[in-house]
Design a protein around this motif. Structure first.
Motif, PDB file in Angstrom:
ATOM      1  N   ILE A  90       0.822  -1.207   0.000  1.00 47.14           N
ATOM      2  CA  ILE A  90       0.000   0.000   0.000  1.00 47.14           C
ATOM      3  C   ILE A  90       0.860   1.262   0.000  1.00 47.14           C
ATOM      4  O   ILE A  90       0.567   2.219  -0.709  1.00 47.14           O
ATOM      5  N   CYS A  91       1.926   1.258   0.772  1.00 43.91           N
ATOM      6  CA  CYS A  91       2.728   2.462   0.965  1.00 43.91           C
ATOM      7  C   CYS A  91       3.723   2.689  -0.169  1.00 43.91           C
ATOM      8  O   CYS A  91       4.338   1.736  -0.648  1.00 43.91           O
ATOM      9  N   PRO A  92       3.931   3.948  -0.548  1.00 40.83           N
ATOM     10  CA  PRO A  92       5.024   4.260  -1.473  1.00 40.83           C
ATOM     11  C   PRO A  92       6.364   3.946  -0.800  1.00 40.83           C
ATOM     12  O   PRO A  92       6.526   4.146   0.410  1.00 40.83           O
ATOM     13  N   ALA A  93       7.291   3.442  -1.573  1.00 38.57           N
ATOM     14  CA  ALA A  93       8.601   3.052  -1.034  1.00 38.57           C
ATOM     15  C   ALA A  93       9.305   4.218  -0.349  1.00 38.57           C
ATOM     16  O   ALA A  93       9.988   4.032   0.659  1.00 38.57           O
ATOM     17  N   SER A  94       9.132   5.423  -0.870  1.00 38.96           N
ATOM     18  CA  SER A  94       9.802   6.583  -0.273  1.00 38.96           C
ATOM     19  C   SER A  94       9.298   6.838   1.147  1.00 38.96           C
ATOM     20  O   SER A  94      10.067   7.239   2.022  1.00 38.96           O
ATOM     21  N   TRP A  95       8.006   6.608   1.383  1.00 38.63           N
ATOM     22  CA  TRP A  95       7.467   6.780   2.738  1.00 38.63           C
ATOM     23  C   TRP A  95       8.080   5.756   3.683  1.00 38.63           C
ATOM     24  O   TRP A  95       8.495   6.094   4.790  1.00 38.63           O
ATOM     25  N   VAL A  96       8.129   4.503   3.252  1.00 44.61           N
ATOM     26  CA  VAL A  96       8.659   3.428   4.102  1.00 44.61           C
ATOM     27  C   VAL A  96      10.125   3.684   4.430  1.00 44.61           C
ATOM     28  O   VAL A  96      10.536   3.527   5.583  1.00 44.61           O
TER      29      VAL A  96
END
Length: 119
Positions: free
Chosen positions: A81-87
């Motif tokens: 669900i999350c964009p990789a940059s957020w993670v």
């Protein structure tokens, strides 16, 4: 710059939602996977859902230890669900001890950190 952004995200979008599954005969096949409906998040905005799964995963490994298999359920959800940059940003903040979540901070104060689970 805008063209670069679109190009760099195409490779992420091409693999997002796919999971490699090893079949009984030893071959690996890609399957498209999406998280099921979660009644806590009825709207289309996936941001709060994404962050909550990330926090739930951190809480799980805090209490049960890294390597505890049931925690992977939360990890699979936030990864899809999350964009990789957020993670990446959140993981960096966790590593530095500055992740801005009162919920996670309360959890860490309530429970002692578990040792990693050995397989």
């Amino acid at each position: 710059l805008q063209h670069y952004f679109i190009q760099s995200n195409l490779s992420t979008l091409a693999t997002m939602g796919y999971r490699d599954v090893e079949l009984p005969d030893g071959t690996v096949k890609k399957f498209f996977w999406t998280p099921k409906y979660d009644p806590r998040f009825p709207s289309y905005n996936q941001g709060p859902k994404c962050q909550q799964y990330f926090i739930d995963f951190q809480k799980c490994i805090w209490k049960k230890g890294e390597g505890y298999k049931p925690c992977d359920w939360f990890r699979h959800h936030y990864e899809h669900i999350c964009p990789a940059s957020w993670v990446e940003k959140w993981q960096d903040q966790i590593d530095r001890g500055v992740f801005p979540s009162k919920q996670l901070l309360k959890w860490q104060n309530k429970y002692t950190k578990a040792d990693p689970v050995e397989e």
